[in-house]
Structures are given as structure tokens and as C-alpha cells.
Design an enzyme around this catalytic site. Structure first.
Site, PDB file in Angstrom:
ATOM      1  N   CYS A   1       6.430  -6.617   7.125  1.00  0.00           N
ATOM      2  CA  CYS A   1       7.502  -6.065   7.956  1.00  0.00           C
ATOM      3  C   CYS A   1       7.928  -7.130   8.969  1.00  0.00           C
ATOM      4  O   CYS A   1       7.113  -7.927   9.420  1.00  0.00           O
ATOM      5  CB  CYS A   1       7.011  -4.806   8.683  1.00  0.00           C
ATOM      6  SG  CYS A   1       8.314  -3.914   9.572  1.00  0.00           S
TER       7      CYS A   1
ATOM      8  N   CYS B   1       1.473  -1.115  15.365  1.00  0.00           N
ATOM      9  CA  CYS B   1       1.413  -0.901  13.918  1.00  0.00           C
ATOM     10  C   CYS B   1       0.797  -2.111  13.221  1.00  0.00           C
ATOM     11  O   CYS B   1       1.239  -3.250  13.441  1.00  0.00           O
ATOM     12  CB  CYS B   1       2.835  -0.646  13.392  1.00  0.00           C
ATOM     13  SG  CYS B   1       2.917  -0.462  11.597  1.00  0.00           S
TER      14      CYS B   1
ATOM     15  N   CYS C   1      -1.213   6.822   9.810  1.00  0.00           N
ATOM     16  CA  CYS C   1       0.038   6.251  10.302  1.00  0.00           C
ATOM     17  C   CYS C   1      -0.208   4.981  11.099  1.00  0.00           C
ATOM     18  O   CYS C   1      -0.989   4.968  12.053  1.00  0.00           O
ATOM     19  CB  CYS C   1       0.728   7.300  11.174  1.00  0.00           C
ATOM     20  SG  CYS C   1       2.333   6.796  11.780  1.00  0.00           S
TER      21      CYS C   1
ATOM     22  N   CYS D   1       3.298   8.866   0.698  1.00  0.00           N
ATOM     23  CA  CYS D   1       3.814   7.976   1.735  1.00  0.00           C
ATOM     24  C   CYS D   1       3.981   6.611   1.098  1.00  0.00           C
ATOM     25  O   CYS D   1       2.999   5.965   0.710  1.00  0.00           O
ATOM     26  CB  CYS D   1       2.835   7.916   2.914  1.00  0.00           C
ATOM     27  SG  CYS D   1       3.328   6.751   4.209  1.00  0.00           S
TER      28      CYS D   1
ATOM     29  N   CYS E   1       6.433  -4.109  15.577  1.00  0.00           N
ATOM     30  CA  CYS E   1       6.052  -3.030  16.495  1.00  0.00           C
ATOM     31  C   CYS E   1       4.600  -3.241  16.915  1.00  0.00           C
ATOM     32  O   CYS E   1       3.740  -3.501  16.073  1.00  0.00           O
ATOM     33  CB  CYS E   1       6.225  -1.668  15.822  1.00  0.00           C
ATOM     34  SG  CYS E   1       7.939  -1.279  15.396  1.00  0.00           S
TER      35      CYS E   1
ATOM     36  N   GLU F   1       0.807  -1.212   0.000  1.00  0.00           N
ATOM     37  CA  GLU F   1       0.000   0.000   0.000  1.00  0.00           C
ATOM     38  C   GLU F   1       0.849   1.276   0.000  1.00  0.00           C
ATOM     39  O   GLU F   1       1.960   1.303   0.543  1.00  0.00           O
ATOM     40  CB  GLU F   1      -0.942   0.005   1.216  1.00  0.00           C
ATOM     41  CG  GLU F   1      -2.018  -1.067   1.107  1.00  0.00           C
ATOM     42  CD  GLU F   1      -2.996  -1.070   2.277  1.00  0.00           C
ATOM     43  OE1 GLU F   1      -4.112  -1.598   2.089  1.00  0.00           O
ATOM     44  OE2 GLU F   1      -2.656  -0.574   3.366  1.00  0.00           O
TER      45      GLU F   1
END
Length: 351
Positions: free
Chosen positions: A115, A122, A341, A108, A119, A95
Site C-alpha cells: 500500500c 496499519c 483489521c 476480506c 496509515c 493476504e
């Protein structure tokens, strides 16, 4: 990685293309034409290269691949934000987001499919990392988002932030090569000063950025101002503690003089006290940082965090300002389409 027997033609330099055409008995200027189609005109098929003969296009297609990202789904937020889900040639999804404001059109972009850093706040951190994006795929993201900016808002991109899916410094070579192409005159021609790479904190690679004398800005996703709390929400802190990051950021600045920003998401009853603010100020004083971005938390289904109320946020901000910290509150954009975010997760959407 991409499963193809043919070499990706975009992974050839112009000199290598020239050599190929000479070996074929073609004129040297054909290499320049093809290079322009690839990087300036953004051709995604050989058939689109209309100033080449059909025979030459067929020969290129026989010897090379030209993989390109395509837009798989697009969502439009009430605030003007546009989120795109891109599909790679080998079927993966990733994305990217267009964030418009009065003065800026910001892309962005993502650097990895998924990933590996996990975290806790997220959405991308709860996904597996499938693979790194290649530099031409990252370039495609920017091209496609730029086309959206022109179509939807009538303006070209003014800024790029590597704050999408993945950790950019764990895909170091491709990210730097993508930025090189984005900022090249025979690419998108964007100034590196308008590009920010955001990292969760890989000290060794921050130092490498300094050694490589990069010209773009750097943002550190701090999100907690002591090792105990940071370890709790960001496992990368186990091997990259705050002291090591402070040392690396200072080295980066000594080598480049480039702008450094701290990113700090406020979590309710976790890192939003005045004691937390004091610890944040101490870190800020140890690094020649230009700014601390205080970020509104955007809830995700997989995590139990929430954002503090307005009064707590205001108190935190005012405390930093009183201690002469250059601080800015970054309001969330695109929350209604999970484009804010920490919310990128390749969710299924109606299109």
C-alpha cells in the site's frame, strides 16, 4: 506488472474469444466452453479443460497464458477465522481472510500488493506498494476463500469486503471489473449489495463511483473526526480533507442511493474522548450514513497505539447512541493469527 509475452486469456471477452476461435477455424461454441472453464469452473490450467481436444488445449497454451493465484500458506484462528497468503504468478504475496459468524461468511480481500498510503496504525501501510492486483487475481482471491468457506464451514460466502491490503480506489478499474465478474451470472453471481468497498478517502474517486452508478456499498475509514488528528495518522488527509470527503460522499449518495458506513478505530487517549465523539456526530449528521462501525484496535509491532479500556469504549458507544447515532462495535476476529483489521503484512508463518 505480470511479465509474459502471451496474452492472459482471462483478459479476453467472450466475443473476443469467439473471434479467435473463428479465425482458427474452430466452432464458435468452443469460446463459450473456454469462458465457462475460466469463470464458472475456475480452471487454472488449459489441461483442466477436459472437453477440449488435446490439440486445442496445446494451441491455447501456445498462444495464451492463464495466470492464477495459489494458496501459499493458511492459518486457522481459534475463533474460526482463516487467513490465507496467496502467491501470484510473478512471485508476489498478498493476504485475504475468511471471517465466519453465525449468519455470515465474509471474505476480506486485498486489492494491491502492499500500500502507498502509509496509515500509521496499519501494518500494510508500512509496506511498499509493489503493484495493483489485476481483476482476475482479485476474482481468484474470492474463489479461493469461497472454497475455504465451503470446506471449513460447509457454507458459501455471503459477503465480500474490500478491506484487505491496499487502497481499492487507487486500483479503480481492476476493482470495478472484479466486482463485475464476481456479481455476473457467468461469474460468482453474488449481489453487489453484499459487497462493500472500503476506502481511506480518495474524494475524486468516490465521486467517480457516483458517476459510474455502482451498486455496491461504500465504507469510509475515518478514524479521526478532525483534520489535525486525521492528518497525524492518515497522510492521505493532506489532499483529501474531511470536508472534501463529506462533499464526495453526499455526491455518491445522490447518484446511487447506496449504503454508506463510517469506520472508526478507537485509539487510547487519541480519538476516544467525548469531545471526539461530538466531532464524529457532527460528521455523521452531514452525510446520509447508515452506520458508524466502531472498531477495536489491533496492535502491530511497528506502531505505538493501543486500544482503550472497556469502560472508555462503552462510554464512547453510549454517548453516540444517546445522540441517536446508529453505531455498532466491531469486535476483532483472528487476532491470534494477525488476521484482524490492520494486521495484514505477509509475515512469515509456519505451515
Amino acid at each position: 506488472m505480470l511479465n509474459t509475452d502471451k496474452k492472459n486469456i482471462r483478459h479476453l471477452s467472450q466475443d473476443e474469444l469467439t473471434q479467435y476461435f473463428e479465425e482458427m477455424g474452430e466452432k464458435k461454441f468452443r469460446a463459450k466452453q473456454v469462458y465457462e472453464w475460466i469463470w464458472l469452473k475456475h480452471a487454472h490450467t488449459f489441461d483442466a479443460m477436459t472437453n477440449l481436444s488435446k490439440e486445442l488445449r496445446a494451441k491455447l497454451s501456445e498462444h495464451f497464458s492463464l495466470p492464477a493465484l495459489t494458496v501459499d500458506a493458511t492459518q486457522y484462528s481459534a475463533d474460526g477465522t482463516v487467513k490465507s497468503r496467496f502467491r501470484t504468478t510473478d512471485g508476489h504475496l498478498v493476504e485475504g481472510v475468511l471471517i465466519p459468524t453465525e449468519n455470515r461468511q465474509t471474505a476480506c480481500v486485498s486489492s494491491q500488493i502492499g500500500c502507498s498510503l502509509s496509515c500509521k496504525f496499519c501494518a500494510t501501510g508500512y509496506m511498499d506498494r509493489k503493484r495493483n492486483l489485476s481483476y482476475d487475481e482479485i476474482y481468484d482471491e474470492v474463489v479461493l476463500i469461497n472454497q475455504q468457506a465451503e470446506r471449513v464451514h460447509g457454507k458459501k460466502l455471503s459477503n465480500i469486503v474490500f478491506m484487505g491490503m491496499g487502497e481499492p480506489l487507487l486500483n479503480y478499474k481492476n476493482v470495478l471489473k472484479a466486482i463485475e465478474r464476481i456479481s455476473a451470472e457467468d461469474g460468482l453471481g453474488m449481489s453487489p449489495r453484499r459487497i462493500t468497498v472500503s476506502t481511506a478517502g480518495v474524494a475524486k474517486m468516490i465521486r467517480q463511483l457516483g458517476d459510474d452508478k455502482v451498486r455496491f456499498k461504500l465504507a469510509l475509514s475515518l478514524h479521526a473526526a478532525n483534520d489535525e488528528k486525521r492528518h497525524e495518522i492518515m497522510p492521505i488527509n493532506d489532499t483529501n480533507n474531511i470536508k472534501s470527503l463529506i462533499d464526495a460522499l453526499n455526491y455518491f449518495y445522490q447518484q446511487t442511493g447506496n449504503e454508506i458506513t463510517f469506520e472508526y478505530i478507537l485509539f487510547n487517549n487519541f480519538n476516544d474522548s467525548l469531545k471526539d465523539a461530538d466531532e464524529l456526530i457532527k460528521i455523521y449528521r452531514q452525510v446520509p450514513a447508515d452506520l458508524i462501525n466502531i472498531i477495536e484496535y489491533n496492535p502491530i509491532d511497528l506502531a505505538q497505539f493501543s486500544k482503550p479500556d472497556e469502560a472508555t469504549t462503552d462510554k464512547f458507544m453510549q454517548y453516540l447512541e444517546k445522540h441517536r447515532v446508529n453505531v455498532r462495535l466491531r469486535r476483532s476476529r483472528g487476532k491470534d493469527i494477525d488476521a484482524a483489521c490492520g494486521q495484514l503484512a505477509n509475515k512469515e508463518v509456519d505451515v
